[in-house]
Design a protein around this motif. Structure first.
Motif, mmCIF file in Angstrom:
data_model
loop_
_atom_site.group_PDB
_atom_site.id
_atom_site.type_symbol
_atom_site.label_atom_id
_atom_site.label_comp_id
_atom_site.label_asym_id
_atom_site.label_seq_id
_atom_site.Cartn_x
_atom_site.Cartn_y
_atom_site.Cartn_z
ATOM 1 N N ASP A 130 82.134 93.814 34.313
ATOM 2 C CA ASP A 130 81.920 94.007 35.747
ATOM 3 C C ASP A 130 81.181 95.293 36.062
ATOM 4 N N TRP A 131 81.207 96.263 35.142
ATOM 5 C CA TRP A 131 80.378 97.447 35.352
ATOM 6 C C TRP A 131 79.106 97.384 34.515
ATOM 7 N N LYS A 132 79.153 96.629 33.420
ATOM 8 C CA LYS A 132 77.964 96.515 32.579
ATOM 9 C C LYS A 132 76.963 95.496 33.132
ATOM 10 N N TYR A 133 77.485 94.455 33.779
ATOM 11 C CA TYR A 133 76.664 93.349 34.292
ATOM 12 C C TYR A 133 77.117 93.073 35.711
ATOM 13 N N PRO A 134 76.878 94.023 36.623
ATOM 14 C CA PRO A 134 77.583 94.017 37.901
ATOM 15 C C PRO A 134 76.969 93.104 38.964
ATOM 16 N N LEU A 135 77.804 92.652 39.823
ATOM 17 C CA LEU A 135 77.491 92.007 41.093
ATOM 18 C C LEU A 135 78.793 91.828 41.857
ATOM 19 N N CYS A 136 79.675 91.024 41.270
ATOM 20 C CA CYS A 136 80.999 90.818 41.873
ATOM 21 C C CYS A 136 81.953 90.414 40.758
ATOM 22 N N GLY A 137 83.238 90.487 41.023
ATOM 23 C CA GLY A 137 84.216 90.182 39.998
ATOM 24 C C GLY A 137 84.356 88.689 39.752
ATOM 25 N N ASP A 138 84.989 88.350 38.630
ATOM 26 C CA ASP A 138 85.122 86.944 38.247
ATOM 27 C C ASP A 138 86.558 86.474 38.055
ATOM 28 N N ASP A 139 87.524 87.383 37.917
ATOM 29 C CA ASP A 139 88.924 86.994 37.704
ATOM 30 C C ASP A 139 89.645 86.881 39.045
ATOM 31 N N ILE A 140 90.131 85.683 39.349
ATOM 32 C CA ILE A 140 90.739 85.388 40.644
ATOM 33 C C ILE A 140 92.168 84.909 40.455
ATOM 34 N N ALA A 141 93.069 85.380 41.317
ATOM 35 C CA ALA A 141 94.400 84.799 41.446
ATOM 36 C C ALA A 141 94.739 84.763 42.926
ATOM 37 N N GLY A 142 95.197 83.601 43.407
ATOM 38 C CA GLY A 142 95.488 83.505 44.827
ATOM 39 C C GLY A 142 95.926 82.121 45.246
ATOM 40 N N ILE A 143 95.680 81.794 46.500
ATOM 41 C CA ILE A 143 96.120 80.535 47.105
ATOM 42 C C ILE A 143 94.900 79.702 47.484
ATOM 43 N N VAL A 144 94.934 78.426 47.128
ATOM 44 C CA VAL A 144 93.823 77.544 47.477
ATOM 45 C C VAL A 144 93.699 77.448 48.998
#
Length: 363
Positions: free
Chosen positions: A42-56
């Protein structure tokens, strides 16, 4: 309006912008993010994060396994909009999985990127036996460089489930955690010659001839490529790297593996293109392994401030401050009065993006 973070390539600043709640495509899931996780990429190839946890929040018309209100974790499609550093994120349904009730959002956010990268490396690229074939013959030894990184740790956990033996982990200051993952720990701080001698001694002790048949380099920079080559079997050995040697070898132009070595750069974006079925199967398998306790999440540290903490977390990753932990962000900790803005580092600017920022990963 919901907010999201856009990371600048230099990691000197992030932009917090207003973004409407996304509308899913046919096979996508829109998730109200509870916790986002960071990875070194995420800092080497940045734009936005990819790991998500939450509610549909909503699903596309062809999604049948998930519905609004479900607790899920997911891997966002790398390089696309609506990543995990946001109040609402989007992921393909085939890299989304249900979170067991006893697993927290913080724990779940440590899994998708690292675990799927490890699985791609072990079971696609190195063709090792998956856990549901454990107990069969031909379960080789494996050496994992960077075993306490999230990717390295998940590789070790999966290797144990697959019955690989011995599992040799190369680690540093988190050697205590490494001992919970592998059969042997080698301390990289002793230097390259000592690492090579220790690995070869262990392999000889185990009756394996002193050279490794399978190596997973979960670091792939700072000399690890050259070190692992020294104890890799030059006649039939297999090595998987998380970064491309063409960018990160000491001598980039002249570094090559011997003709008898199979070398693969194990890139997780393939689960969103050429390996969709693999992503589907393994995402669901991770949910099952987490549910029955065969797989444990990675240790984590919550960075305060929600979306406002993303810049701090990424700079800590850049500066090597993560040891056997993943940084995660509780989105509800974001200041409700936050206005669209640009957050800048108070430290000396790092103006040059990482070499990985412009690398065309295989799809």
């Amino acid at each position: 309006m919901p907010k999201q973070v856009i990371v600048q390539p230099s990691i000197d600043a992030v932009e917090i912008i207003d973004t409407p709640i996304p509308v899913p495509d046919n096979k996508e899931v829109v998730i109200k993010v509870a916790v986002a996780g960071s990875n070194p990429k995420d800092w080497k190839y940045p734009l936005c994060g990819d790991d998500i946890a939450g509610i549909v929040h909503s699903v596309g018309k062809d999604v049948y396994e998930f519905k609004p209100g479900d607790r899920v974790a997911a891997l966002h499609r790398a390089g696309k909009e609506n990543g995990s550093y946001a109040e609402y994120s989007v992921a393909p349904d085939w890299t989304t999985f249900h979170i067991p009730e006893h697993v927290t959002f913080e724990e779940a956010a440590t899994v998708p990127t690292a675990a799927l990268t490890a699985a791609i490396a072990l079971y696609v690229d190195m063709q090792l036996p998956p856990p549901y074939k454990s107990g069969e013959s031909n379960t080789p030894a494996i050496v994992i460089y960077g075993v306490t990184s999230a990717v390295g740790a998940f590789a070790a956990k999966l290797a144990r489930l697959s019955g690989l033996h011995p599992i040799i982990g190369i680690a540093g200051r988190a050697s205590g955690y490494a001992k919970t993952l592998v059969d042997y720990v080698v301390d990289y701080r002793l230097g390259e010659d000592a690492i090579v001698a220790s690995v070869e001694e262990i392999l000889m002790k185990e009756g394996l001839g002193g050279k490794a048949s399978h190596v997973f380099d979960a670091i792939s920079e700072g000399g690890t490529l050259e070190t692992t080559l020294r104890f890799l079997n030059a006649d039939g050995g297999i090595v998987s790297t998380v970064l491309p040697p063409s960018l990160f070898a000491r001598d980039k132009e002249n570094f090559t593996y011997p003709p008898g070595v199979t070398a693969i750069n194990s890139a997780v974006p393939r689960v969103h293109s050429t390996h969709e079925d693999f992503g589907y199967i393994w995402s669901r398998f991770f949910g099952r392994l987490l549910a029955d306790g065969r797989l444990k999440p990675h240790p984590f540290e919550v960075v305060p401030g929600g979306l406002q903490g993303v810049l701090t977390g990424l700079q800590k990753l850049r500066d090597g401050e993560a040891s056997a932990i993943k940084f995660v962000y509780n989105i509800e900790d974001t200041d409700d009065s936050l206005q669209p803005s640009k957050l800048s580092s108070s430290t000396e600017p790092r103006t040059k993006p990482h070499s990985l920022a412009s690398f065309p990963f295989p799809s």
